[in-house]
Scaffold this motif. Structure first.
Motif, PDB file in Angstrom:
ATOM      1  N   SER A   6       0.860  -1.185   0.000  1.00  0.00           N
ATOM      2  CA  SER A   6       0.000   0.000   0.000  1.00  0.00           C
ATOM      3  C   SER A   6       0.894   1.232   0.000  1.00  0.00           C
ATOM      4  CB  SER A   6      -0.931   0.009   1.216  1.00  0.00           C
ATOM      5  OG  SER A   6      -0.181   0.022   2.413  1.00  0.00           O
ATOM      6  N   PHE A   7       0.431   2.289  -0.648  1.00  0.00           N
ATOM      7  CA  PHE A   7       1.171   3.547  -0.702  1.00  0.00           C
ATOM      8  C   PHE A   7       0.198   4.676  -1.008  1.00  0.00           C
ATOM      9  CE2 PHE A   7       1.171   1.610  -4.854  1.00  0.00           C
ATOM     10  CZ  PHE A   7       0.911   2.645  -5.728  1.00  0.00           C
ATOM     11  N   ARG A   8       0.671   5.899  -0.831  1.00  0.00           N
ATOM     12  CA  ARG A   8      -0.161   7.092  -1.047  1.00  0.00           C
ATOM     13  C   ARG A   8       0.331   7.838  -2.282  1.00  0.00           C
ATOM     14  NH1 ARG A   8      -2.067  10.404   4.061  1.00  0.00           N
ATOM     15  NH2 ARG A   8      -3.183   8.402   4.159  1.00  0.00           N
ATOM     16  N   VAL A   9      -0.632   8.349  -3.055  1.00  0.00           N
ATOM     17  CA  VAL A   9      -0.346   9.054  -4.299  1.00  0.00           C
ATOM     18  C   VAL A   9      -0.932  10.461  -4.200  1.00  0.00           C
ATOM     19  CG1 VAL A   9      -0.621   9.049  -6.797  1.00  0.00           C
ATOM     20  CG2 VAL A   9      -0.415   6.900  -5.580  1.00  0.00           C
ATOM     21  N   PRO A  10      -0.190  11.512  -4.566  1.00  0.00           N
ATOM     22  CA  PRO A  10      -0.696  12.882  -4.498  1.00  0.00           C
ATOM     23  C   PRO A  10      -1.599  13.226  -5.684  1.00  0.00           C
ATOM     24  CG  PRO A  10       1.554  12.913  -5.258  1.00  0.00           C
ATOM     25  CD  PRO A  10       1.238  11.484  -4.951  1.00  0.00           C
ATOM     26  N   ALA A  11      -2.733  12.529  -5.798  1.00  0.00           N
ATOM     27  CA  ALA A  11      -3.695  12.781  -6.872  1.00  0.00           C
ATOM     28  C   ALA A  11      -5.050  12.247  -6.420  1.00  0.00           C
ATOM     29  CB  ALA A  11      -3.259  12.099  -8.168  1.00  0.00           C
ATOM     30  N   PRO A  12      -6.162  12.789  -6.928  1.00  0.00           N
ATOM     31  CA  PRO A  12      -7.489  12.311  -6.524  1.00  0.00           C
ATOM     32  C   PRO A  12      -7.735  10.884  -6.983  1.00  0.00           C
ATOM     33  CG  PRO A  12      -7.638  13.923  -8.301  1.00  0.00           C
ATOM     34  CD  PRO A  12      -6.225  13.933  -7.848  1.00  0.00           C
ATOM     35  N   PRO A  13      -8.648  10.148  -6.333  1.00  0.00           N
ATOM     36  CA  PRO A  13      -8.841   8.728  -6.649  1.00  0.00           C
ATOM     37  C   PRO A  13      -9.257   8.461  -8.088  1.00  0.00           C
ATOM     38  CG  PRO A  13      -9.816   9.252  -4.523  1.00  0.00           C
ATOM     39  CD  PRO A  13      -9.415  10.554  -5.127  1.00  0.00           C
ATOM     40  N   ASP A  14     -10.164   9.307  -8.652  1.00  0.00           N
ATOM     41  CA  ASP A  14     -10.595   9.036 -10.020  1.00  0.00           C
ATOM     42  C   ASP A  14      -9.444   9.148 -11.009  1.00  0.00           C
ATOM     43  OD1 ASP A  14     -10.316  11.707  -9.551  1.00  0.00           O
ATOM     44  OD2 ASP A  14     -12.080  12.324 -10.699  1.00  0.00           O
ATOM     45  N   GLN A  15      -8.531  10.095 -10.790  1.00  0.00           N
ATOM     46  CA  GLN A  15      -7.373  10.240 -11.670  1.00  0.00           C
ATOM     47  C   GLN A  15      -6.401   9.070 -11.501  1.00  0.00           C
ATOM     48  OE1 GLN A  15      -5.642  14.215 -11.879  1.00  0.00           O
ATOM     49  NE2 GLN A  15      -3.578  13.339 -11.816  1.00  0.00           N
ATOM     50  N   VAL A  16      -6.194   8.611 -10.270  1.00  0.00           N
ATOM     51  CA  VAL A  16      -5.295   7.480 -10.019  1.00  0.00           C
ATOM     52  C   VAL A  16      -5.846   6.215 -10.671  1.00  0.00           C
ATOM     53  CG1 VAL A  16      -4.295   6.013  -8.229  1.00  0.00           C
ATOM     54  CG2 VAL A  16      -4.407   8.492  -7.898  1.00  0.00           C
TER      55      VAL A  16
END
Length: 297
Positions: A6-16
């Motif tokens: 698991s990790f975090r991405v600096p973008a909204p969920p729909d874009q990811v």
């Protein structure tokens, strides 16, 4: 073998989630992915080239999406897929059952990603061991997270994403104006190669061969004298033949001795069986005769 992360991405969920389904983004983010295309919304195919413990493999693969749910009203999105690949040169194949989830993070501009991978390997790759494959998988995962984070932070998927565009290998076009303005280079005259005169051999081993040219000086080139093949002496051939004959005779003698021993064993067993049967018959007849004589007396 099962892997989770698991990790975090600096973008909204729909874009990811859209980046995960985009073949151009995945081709840039997956280490070693040389080809990836999406012939229809539920199927992908491509080629993966990588290396595990100095074993390089090149596997064509297909990925089939079995379940997908996009982000709706702040709900997490998920996708399930089955990936199959094969490297015929190594005689190895791979199957991956993957589950991917994307959910909103406490920060509205970020997303939390988690996945589960069940990996099965056969052939030469499968014999490397779970520890070696697991260690290489964690290295590939670290590289993927770094690239995917950069691609998602750069913007939505598509040709306008600067990270995807910078990694795409596209040929540089040549401007038409520059081509038209460039002067046409004149073809340089082709220099005719001088035809040498016939070689003149001095005829002695280690001598020189003179090569004369009509446009150049005389050059001495060392002559290459073929070395005749060394023939084996008659005595050596006779010794080799005798050694081969002795080996063959020893082999035949050993086989004959084995067969003779088997024949003697069989004959001896039969003789002993007959001897025992004869002795037993004599004893039986003696007992019968003794009983009859006693009765007569």
């Amino acid at each position: 073998m099962k892997l989770t992360s698991s990790f975090r991405v600096p973008a909204p969920p729909d874009q990811v989630f859209a980046h995960f389904l985009d073949p151009d983004s995945m081709r840039v983010c997956v280490p070693g992915c040389e080809e990836l295309e999406r012939p229809d919304p539920a199927h992908y195919r491509g080629r993966l080239v990588n290396e595990i413990a100095h074993v390089r493999f090149s596997a064509g693969f297909t990925a089939d999406i079995t379940e997908a749910a996009e982000v709706t009203a702040g709900q997490p999105a998920h996708v399930r897929a089955v990936l199959r690949g094969e490297d015929r040169r190594l005689g190895s194949s791979i199957k991956v059952d993957a589950r991917l989830g994307v959910r909103p993070a406490p920060d509205p501009s970020a997303s939390d990603v988690d996945w589960d991978l069940e990996i099965a390997l056969w052939g030469k790759l499968g014999r490397l061991g779970e520890s070696i494959v697991g260690r290489r998988s964690r290295e590939v995962e670290r590289q993927f997270v770094e690239r995917f984070t950069a691609v998602c932070a750069a913007g939505p998927p598509g040709p306008g994403n600067p990270e995807v565009r910078s990694h795409a290998a596209a040929p540089v076009p040549v401007p038409a104006a520059a081509t038209a303005a460039a002067p046409r280079a004149e073809a340089a005259p082709v220099a005719r190669r001088p035809r040498p005169a016939p070689a003149v051999s001095l005829g002695a081993a280690g001598a020189a061969t003179v090569v004369a040219s009509r446009r150049g000086p005389v050059t001495a080139v060392p002559e290459i004298v073929p070395v005749p093949a060394v023939r084996a002496r008659p005595a050596a051939r006779v010794r080799a033949g005798l050694a081969a004959a002795r080996t063959t005779a020893a082999d035949l003698g050993g086989r004959a001795a084995e067969r003779a021993a088997e024949w003697v064993a069989v004959r001896a067993t039969r003789f002993l069986d007959r001897r025992r049967a004869r002795v037993a018959g004599d004893r039986r007849r003696a007992r019968v005769a003794g009983t009859d004589d006693g009765g007569a007396r």
